[in-house]
Design a protein around this motif. Structure first.
Motif, PDB file in Angstrom:
ATOM      1  N   SER A   1       6.878  -3.914  -0.061  1.00  0.00           N
ATOM      2  CA  SER A   1       6.486  -5.077   0.734  1.00  0.00           C
ATOM      3  C   SER A   1       5.627  -4.743   1.950  1.00  0.00           C
ATOM      4  CB  SER A   1       7.727  -5.846   1.203  1.00  0.00           C
ATOM      5  OG  SER A   1       8.484  -5.077   2.110  1.00  0.00           O
ATOM      6  N   GLU A   2       5.786  -3.545   2.510  1.00  0.00           N
ATOM      7  CA  GLU A   2       5.031  -3.198   3.714  1.00  0.00           C
ATOM      8  C   GLU A   2       3.836  -2.295   3.438  1.00  0.00           C
ATOM      9  OE1 GLU A   2       6.986  -2.450   7.443  1.00  0.00           O
ATOM     10  OE2 GLU A   2       8.941  -2.898   6.562  1.00  0.00           O
TER      11      GLU A   2
ATOM     12  N   ALA B   1       5.056  -8.227   3.628  1.00  0.00           N
ATOM     13  CA  ALA B   1       5.760  -8.277   4.912  1.00  0.00           C
ATOM     14  C   ALA B   1       4.923  -9.049   5.925  1.00  0.00           C
ATOM     15  CB  ALA B   1       6.034  -6.867   5.424  1.00  0.00           C
TER      16      ALA B   1
END
Length: 304
Positions: free
Chosen positions: A13-14, A280
């Protein structure tokens, strides 16, 4: 959430689409039994990676990273105990600027979780929003705006101050080295703008106070000059604060005059809208009202 889940989620996600190096490293750690046995629970990937880089370790090759980390673990563990992720990304000013420029001028800026205070200089950086530019110096902070009009002017800032549990000194080479280590290794543009922003801040250092974000805030806010609009703001800070402290912080900041600008975890805002996708995001909110979704380094802003 266990260590494997933390690193897998970080990679997915990041880091995905943002840092191939850290995406690969996070995915490797999530399935490597040696590192999973070594890394303590709840260890933030950015903290571990930053400390390894600070100590001269490799992050581009996961196997070499594992060998270095295992071989130097006592030194790495000791360094992690005394440090926190204090990423001081001036690029986040690009998503703060549309709101700051819209408020009654001049401004008195007070940053919570200020690190070295590099986000306290939105009036001295230059910006590029697609084909729109603002300012003519360096660093040039770039961001993609969706559903948000780019600002026509930079804010007028007459006072700037910050609070941090461990404020960093932008004139201290060791502190700047830690900030550099926290920059993701394939983000050369971020390393350049860190240096450029540090030069601006070092020429006119901000007032930084060591303290707790709840306990130190009222006294520091009281020092803001009369006639200026007080703006208490923070970016990517509250995830490091226990959720039990969030109500106290919210109560204190909402009791102050001026405005509260949060570019932080969406959980801080009750009934936050759903994020655009699985990446994110921070939620940008003015006085508790959601305004936009932003990416963690200020590279994109999506209006609500």
């Amino acid at each position: 959430m266990g260590v494997a889940e933390i690193y897998a989620e970080f990679a997915e996600s990041e880091a995905r689409g943002v840092s191939p190096v850290y995406e690969r490293l996070g995915s490797f750690i999530a399935t490597d039994p040696v590192l999973l046995r070594l890394i303590p629970d709840q260890t933030q990937p950015q903290l571990l990676f930053g400390v390894v880089r600070l100590l001269g370790g490799p992050v581009g090759d996961p196997v070499a990273f594992r060998d270095f980390t295992v071989g130097r673990w006592p030194a790495i563990e000791a360094e992690m105990r005394q440090r926190a992720t204090q990423t001081n990304e001036p690029g986040r000013c690009a998503v703060l600027l549309p709101i700051l420029a819209s408020l009654p001028q001049p401004l008195a800026l007070l940053e919570v979780g200020a690190s070295a205070g590099l986000c306290l200089y939105p009036d001295r950086y230059s910006y590029r929003y697609g084909s729109d530019t603002l300012g003519d110096g360096v660093p040039v902070l770039e961001s993609t705006l969706t559903g948000i009009e780019p600002p026509a002017t930079r804010p007028e800032v007459v006072w700037r101050a910050g609070i941090d549990l461990n404020p960093l000194d932008v004139t201290d080479p060791a502190d700047v080295a830690w900030l550099d280590a926290l920059i993701w290794p394939d983000h050369l543009h971020r390393r350049d703008r860190l240096r450029q922003a540090a030069e601006i801040a070092a020429a006119d250092p901000p007032l930084l106070v060591r303290g707790d974000l709840v306990e130190a805030l009222p006294a520091l806010a009281a020092q803001a000059p009369a006639g200026a609009t007080l703006v208490v703001f923070h970016t990517s800070v509250l995830y490091q604060v226990p959720p039990s402290r969030w109500p106290s912080f919210r109560a204190v900041v909402q009791d102050l005059p001026g405005h509260w600008l949060a570019n932080d975890i969406p959980e801080l805002v009750p009934d936050a809208p759903p994020a655009p996708d699985d990446s994110a995001y921070n939620l940008l909110a003015l006085d508790g009202v959601p305004v936009a979704w932003t990416r963690s380094h200020g590279q994109a802003m999506i209006g609500l």
